[in-house]
Write an enzyme that holds these catalytic residues in place. Sequence first.
Site, PDB file in Angstrom:
ATOM      1  N   VAL A   1      37.823  39.497  42.639  1.00 48.41           N
ATOM      2  CA  VAL A   1      39.120  38.849  42.901  1.00 48.41           C
ATOM      3  C   VAL A   1      39.425  37.850  41.794  1.00 48.41           C
ATOM      4  CG1 VAL A   1      40.481  37.444  44.516  1.00 48.41           C
ATOM      5  CG2 VAL A   1      38.819  39.092  45.404  1.00 48.41           C
TER       6      VAL A   1
ATOM      7  N   LYS B   1      42.345  42.792  47.342  1.00 43.71           N
ATOM      8  CA  LYS B   1      41.824  41.447  47.044  1.00 43.71           C
ATOM      9  C   LYS B   1      42.101  40.500  48.218  1.00 43.71           C
ATOM     10  CE  LYS B   1      42.125  42.033  42.053  1.00 43.71           C
ATOM     11  NZ  LYS B   1      43.050  42.097  40.914  1.00 43.71           N
TER      12      LYS B   1
HETATM   13  N1  HSE Z   1      43.788  45.678  37.485  1.00 43.45           N
HETATM   14  C1  HSE Z   1      43.393  44.395  37.924  1.00 43.45           C
HETATM   15  C2  HSE Z   1      44.503  43.405  37.658  1.00 43.45           C
HETATM   16  C3  HSE Z   1      42.140  43.954  37.228  1.00 43.45           C
HETATM   17  O1  HSE Z   1      45.387  43.727  36.858  1.00 43.45           O
HETATM   18  O2  HSE Z   1      44.496  42.321  38.233  1.00 43.45           O
HETATM   19  C4  HSE Z   1      41.570  42.668  37.758  1.00 43.45           C
HETATM   20  O3  HSE Z   1      41.131  42.818  39.067  1.00 43.45           O
END
Ligand code: HSE
Length: 429
Positions: free
Chosen positions: A133, A206
């Site tokens: 997260v 998240k």
């Molecule tokens: N793809 C995710 C983002 C990576 O852009 O936040 C980090 O968790």
Amino acid sequence: MKNNLQIGILGFGTVGSGVLRILKHHEPKLNQVTGVSLKVKKVLVRDMEKNRGSIAEGIELTLDADEIVSDPEIDIVVEVMGSVDDAKKYIKKALVSGKHVVTANKDLIALHGNELVALAKENHCDLYYEASVAGGVPILRTIVDSLASDEIQKVFGIVNGTTNFILSKMTNEGKSYDDALKEAQELGFAESNPTNDVDGIDAARKMVILTRLAYGMNVEVNQIETKGIRNLQQKDIEMARKLGYKIKLIGSAIQIENKISVDVGPILVPNNHPLASVQDENNAVFVVGAAVGETMYYGPGAGELPTATSVVSDVITVAKNIRLGTSGNVFSSYQHETRLAEDTEVFNKYYIAIEMQDKTGQFLALTKLFSQFDIGFDQIIQQPLPSDMSKVVIVTHKINKDQQKKLLTVLKGANEMNLLVCFKVMEGK
Ligand code: HSE
Ligand code: NAP
């Protein structure tokens, strides 16, 4: 007592490369703070031929995960390969073989975290996932340790770097959605399938993790009302600007009495709110506690080195636990009955854009429709459109989710009115 600990890494992509870089470049400090030397024994990849630059020099690669998760010499497995099924299979094998695990995989932790935590405990192993997260922002440890004494009431903020990057580029540079997404992919922020980023799924996962740690409650991903930014247009951003707001993808988990309301979606954030100034791939999470009040945690939410910083810090914790003989304690033992708030208990202001015919009496019809559900206007703008049409933008007073849903159902079926968008509106500071 071992003087050196062997690490196996699953994955040599954006985050895996960063982990190798930090282990190499910060080696003297890492040795000092852990009291042991940390050595990478092997790294799992899919493609042996790929050029991985100078950081790969002297690193042994393998195509066979078993060479890592079943190697008796490996003490710590770092999973930075992504995916759910393979990663889960390998992590389970590693834990059953008595290896401590560090992962950056929010998909896996959100969907199967409880099962893996129980397996780690059963095998007296550590399982840490700080990087899952907000990338380089140490938000999980802050909630679990630093705010352990408080009763958390709100956790909300920007938890996806890719969408914040896209929205920043669209807002500040007038870039198209597609160009901004491509740039985020090239910079390594986006997931291998960016659908999860742009549709809000990554942020929702998240929020599952944040809710679990902040409130001890287990909310399923499909219980989180989730909207992404895929259909967001430059004209929405422009209209928000006229009203004094920026559009941000916000995840929020709010305590209401002894229940919880969790959602993810594009929200109008007032220009004077700190979240409005969070740019590019940066993340920012507000945590509000009954005792501490409002706190904010800000920093890079994605990218090679920021994410790897969190991963390697977890490795340090694992190494210290091994040295002190304190391995196998769960990261957070806080648990609480999960109770979701009813729609009638969740209050917000909403931004609603409608296209309708520009003729006498239309506004009266619109006002009647809103007052049918006892919904008042806070702000209203009408813009002429071609062919006797007009766009009407309304910011409502605070209403509950039940009122909002009923209004949207009626608006969707209304003659001569076309609902364009409906976003939550955050209150100012
Ligand atoms: N793809 C995710 C983002 C990576 O852009 O936040 C980090 O968790
Ligand atoms: P990535 O760049 O796509 O790298 C994935 C790596 O894993 C690649 O090296 C790939 O091998 C390897 N891999 C994938 N599947 C494999 C399999 N089945 N068998 C063997 N090797 C496999 O991904 P990433 O951006 O580093 O992300 C890794 C994890 O960290 C994900 O869970 C992601 O959600 C998380 N995360 C990423 C960020 C970020 O900013 N990127 C931030 C926080 C968390 P090849 O190199 O041979 O293709």
